[in-house]
Design a protein around this motif. Structure first.
Motif, PDB file in Angstrom:
ATOM      1  N   VAL A 262     -77.556  95.125  -1.060  1.00 21.36           N
ATOM      2  CA  VAL A 262     -75.193  94.368  -1.612  1.00 21.36           C
ATOM      3  C   VAL A 262     -75.614  93.361  -0.548  1.00 21.36           C
ATOM      4  O   VAL A 262     -75.564  93.814   0.305  1.00 21.36           O
ATOM      5  N   VAL A 263     -74.752  92.856   0.105  1.00 23.32           N
ATOM      6  CA  VAL A 263     -74.264  91.667   0.382  1.00 23.32           C
ATOM      7  C   VAL A 263     -73.502  92.543   0.626  1.00 23.32           C
ATOM      8  O   VAL A 263     -71.845  92.169  -0.380  1.00 23.32           O
ATOM      9  N   ILE A 264     -72.923  92.207   2.330  1.00 26.97           N
ATOM     10  CA  ILE A 264     -71.013  92.618   2.430  1.00 26.97           C
ATOM     11  C   ILE A 264     -71.067  91.219   3.267  1.00 26.97           C
ATOM     12  O   ILE A 264     -71.353  90.393   4.164  1.00 26.97           O
ATOM     13  N   ASP A 265     -69.346  90.672   2.780  1.00 23.64           N
ATOM     14  CA  ASP A 265     -69.203  90.173   4.201  1.00 23.64           C
ATOM     15  C   ASP A 265     -68.744  90.554   5.376  1.00 23.64           C
ATOM     16  O   ASP A 265     -68.444  92.027   5.147  1.00 23.64           O
ATOM     17  N   ALA A 266     -68.811  89.951   6.638  1.00 21.93           N
ATOM     18  CA  ALA A 266     -67.883  90.511   8.029  1.00 21.93           C
ATOM     19  C   ALA A 266     -67.793  89.368   8.962  1.00 21.93           C
ATOM     20  O   ALA A 266     -69.048  88.439   8.891  1.00 21.93           O
ATOM     21  N   PRO A 267     -66.498  89.044   8.475  1.00 23.43           N
ATOM     22  CA  PRO A 267     -65.801  88.691   9.572  1.00 23.43           C
ATOM     23  C   PRO A 267     -66.754  88.619  10.784  1.00 23.43           C
ATOM     24  O   PRO A 267     -66.538  89.850  11.584  1.00 23.43           O
ATOM     25  N   ASN A 268     -65.965  87.313  12.110  1.00 27.26           N
ATOM     26  CA  ASN A 268     -67.103  87.335  13.494  1.00 27.26           C
ATOM     27  C   ASN A 268     -66.364  86.347  14.192  1.00 27.26           C
ATOM     28  O   ASN A 268     -66.705  85.159  14.438  1.00 27.26           O
ATOM     29  N   PRO A 269     -65.553  86.475  14.570  1.00 31.08           N
ATOM     30  CA  PRO A 269     -64.434  85.626  14.994  1.00 31.08           C
ATOM     31  C   PRO A 269     -64.539  85.462  16.582  1.00 31.08           C
ATOM     32  O   PRO A 269     -64.739  84.652  16.659  1.00 31.08           O
ATOM     33  N   ASP A 270     -65.204  86.745  16.926  1.00 29.53           N
ATOM     34  CA  ASP A 270     -65.684  86.495  18.552  1.00 29.53           C
ATOM     35  C   ASP A 270     -67.121  86.420  18.945  1.00 29.53           C
ATOM     36  O   ASP A 270     -67.440  85.887  19.766  1.00 29.53           O
ATOM     37  N   LYS A 271     -67.942  85.998  17.404  1.00 28.92           N
ATOM     38  CA  LYS A 271     -69.249  85.894  17.540  1.00 28.92           C
ATOM     39  C   LYS A 271     -69.498  86.644  18.155  1.00 28.92           C
ATOM     40  O   LYS A 271     -70.471  86.530  18.958  1.00 28.92           O
ATOM     41  N   LYS A 272     -69.620  87.945  18.199  1.00 27.48           N
ATOM     42  CA  LYS A 272     -70.224  88.927  18.739  1.00 27.48           C
ATOM     43  C   LYS A 272     -71.403  89.274  17.554  1.00 27.48           C
ATOM     44  O   LYS A 272     -71.961  89.278  18.510  1.00 27.48           O
ATOM     45  N   LEU A 273     -71.461  89.330  16.308  1.00 28.70           N
ATOM     46  CA  LEU A 273     -72.822  90.002  15.562  1.00 28.70           C
ATOM     47  C   LEU A 273     -73.272  88.583  15.859  1.00 28.70           C
ATOM     48  O   LEU A 273     -73.533  87.184  15.401  1.00 28.70           O
ATOM     49  N   MET A 274     -74.996  89.016  15.404  1.00 30.35           N
ATOM     50  CA  MET A 274     -76.299  87.505  15.922  1.00 30.35           C
ATOM     51  C   MET A 274     -76.719  88.307  14.127  1.00 30.35           C
ATOM     52  O   MET A 274     -76.712  88.867  14.189  1.00 30.35           O
ATOM     53  N   PRO A 275     -77.386  86.725  13.983  1.00 26.45           N
ATOM     54  CA  PRO A 275     -77.979  86.652  13.057  1.00 26.45           C
ATOM     55  C   PRO A 275     -79.763  87.755  13.006  1.00 26.45           C
ATOM     56  O   PRO A 275     -79.670  87.146  14.115  1.00 26.45           O
ATOM     57  N   GLY A 276     -79.858  88.484  12.276  1.00 22.17           N
ATOM     58  CA  GLY A 276     -81.129  89.668  12.702  1.00 22.17           C
ATOM     59  C   GLY A 276     -80.852  90.914  13.188  1.00 22.17           C
ATOM     60  O   GLY A 276     -81.751  91.818  13.223  1.00 22.17           O
ATOM     61  N   MET A 277     -79.160  91.010  13.834  1.00 15.81           N
ATOM     62  CA  MET A 277     -78.701  92.660  13.724  1.00 15.81           C
ATOM     63  C   MET A 277     -79.105  93.819  13.320  1.00 15.81           C
ATOM     64  O   MET A 277     -78.386  93.218  11.975  1.00 15.81           O
ATOM     65  N   THR A 278     -79.515  94.718  13.737  1.00 13.78           N
ATOM     66  CA  THR A 278     -79.549  95.752  12.254  1.00 13.78           C
ATOM     67  C   THR A 278     -78.351  96.883  12.136  1.00 13.78           C
ATOM     68  O   THR A 278     -77.890  96.718  13.076  1.00 13.78           O
ATOM     69  N   ALA A 279     -77.755  96.807  11.369  1.00 13.79           N
ATOM     70  CA  ALA A 279     -76.469  96.986  11.102  1.00 13.79           C
ATOM     71  C   ALA A 279     -76.418  98.217  10.417  1.00 13.79           C
ATOM     72  O   ALA A 279     -77.329  98.509   9.336  1.00 13.79           O
ATOM     73  N   SER A 280     -75.482 100.125  11.167  1.00 14.45           N
ATOM     74  CA  SER A 280     -76.278 101.052  10.365  1.00 14.45           C
ATOM     75  C   SER A 280     -74.856 100.754   9.119  1.00 14.45           C
ATOM     76  O   SER A 280     -73.425 100.696  10.174  1.00 14.45           O
TER      77      SER A 280
END
Length: 399
Positions: A262-280
């Motif tokens: 399931v693909v979830i849209d995740a806005p990242n205006p502050d660029k805190k999120l990085m590719p490869g991070m594991t999300a719960s």
């Protein structure tokens, strides 16, 4: 006379023993404990949990279509690039030599075609005057057509080598940021069997997506547009929001367990999120705010009429209404206690989170529903009476 007196004394002893037994056994029955819980106002959130990985919305792997030695690299990790920007350059020496050779072949083919064309025109004029044999003209015509084809082949090879020379310069196909640089200057890359990846470019890190693995038992309750919360280990306590934008139909099997992506849209205006991070991830299946809620335990409570009658004897101020309610499959029965009565109510229920039920009708906020009724032993009754948490009657002295 003596016998009469003895019988009288024995009778008095039996009566006294009976009174004593009634007191003892009557007291041993103890009291009836009634436990209630209030109807409150709150929220119901039914959730599905999953784990996933953060990815950029658009990621492009840039490779090379020709083999050679990396002569120059113009970008590095995290470099911001524009579409068409030069990223790297291969050594062009061998490619230019091949191009020059193919240019010479084109020149030779053009010269040969020019000669064969002139010969063809002369022989054609002689043939029209029937001054030469047909077979002599056929040979000249064959040589002319062969020269035309040779020139076309030479020009095709030249154009291909020219394109290969252009491929020696690697340009960015999109605007983005360099996530990975897989080569260094002086390294040889071979494009014989597959295109080697030189750079990985993410289009826009302010727009990310989570690719979550949802169990097959839960996938039926996931829908497009559904609200999602997720957290990452890098920011404890921070909750990020998103929504479902794609449910992929292809099943993924691992250790005999089927999941769906399931693909979830995740806005990242502050660029805190990085590719490869594991999300719960938490999917909000049911989300009801500020509704009337009844404890689920009240639905499971079944009244014992004998205990109810004993409770009424101990609490004469409360009337116990044991009159049955008309049967209705759409309604549920619960017992409600007020200051003056204990009565069965018909209620209509909605969503549940297994702890509370949404009350659609039949109860109001602050109503007290019965969740338990049991008989206490004498010792339990005394303990309850002595408990500092038990309410006392107004004016009662505490010792």
């Amino acid at each position: 006379m003596k016998k009469k007196i003895i019988y009288t004394i024995l009778g008095l002893v039996v009566v006294a023993a009976g009174v004593l037994a009634m007191r003892v056994f009557g007291a041993s029955q103890g009291q009836v404990s009634l436990e209630t819980a209030p109807v409150v106002r709150g929220d119901i959130n039914e959730l599905i949990t999953a784990t996933g990985t953060l990815e950029a919305v658009e990621t492009v792997e840039v490779g090379t279509q020709v083999s050679g030695v990396i002569e120059k690299i113009f970008v590095d990790y995290n470099s911001v690039v524009k579409k068409g920007q030069l990223l790297a350059q291969l050594d062009e020496t061998s490619l230019r030599a091949t191009l020059d050779q193919s240019k010479a072949t084109v020149d030779q083919a053009e010269a040969n075609l020019k000669y064969q064309s002139a010969t063809y025109e002369r022989y054609k004029a002689l043939k029209d005057k029937k001054l030469i044999a047909e077979s002599d003209f056929d040979l000249v015509e064959y040589n002319y057509n062969n020269a035309v084809a040779s020139l076309a082949s030479a020009r095709s090879a030249y154009n291909k080598n020219k394109i290969n020379l252009d491929y020696a310069r690697i340009y960015s196909p999109i605007d983005g940021i360099i996530l990975d640089r897989a080569v260094d200057e002086g390294q040889t890359v071979a494009a014989s069997f597959s295109t080697p990846t030189l750079f990985t470019i993410a289009n826009d890190l302010t727009r990310m997506q989570v690719e979550a693995s949802v169990d097959e038992a839960d996938i039926g309750r996931v829908s497009l547009g559904q609200r999602v919360d997720f957290t990452v280990d890098a920011y404890p306590g921070v909750v990020f929001e998103g929504s479902v934008i794609q449910i992929r139909l292809e099943p993924v099997e691992s250790s005999n367990v089927i999941t769906y992506t399931v693909v979830i849209d995740a806005p990242n205006p502050d660029k805190k999120l990085m590719p490869g991070m594991t999300a719960s991830v938490e999917f909000f299946v049911t989300e009801l705010k500020d509704i009337v809620l009844m404890p689920a335990k009240a639905l499971n409570f079944k009244l014992d009429e004998q205990l109810a009658l004993e409770y009424a004897e101990n609490h004469p101020e409360i009337e116990v209404d044991l009159k049955p309610q008309p049967k209705n499959d759409d309604l549920k029965l619960v017992w409600v206690k007020s200051d003056t009565e204990l009565k069965m109510h018909q209620v209509k229920l909605g969503e549940t989170n297994e702890t509370f039920y949404e009350v659609l009708s039949g109860l109001s906020e602050h109503d007290e529903v019965v969740v338990s009724m049991k008989s206490l032993s004498v010792s339990e009754a005394k303990s309850a009476a002595k408990s500092p948490f038990m309410p006392t009657r107004p004016g009662q002295n505490r010792k």
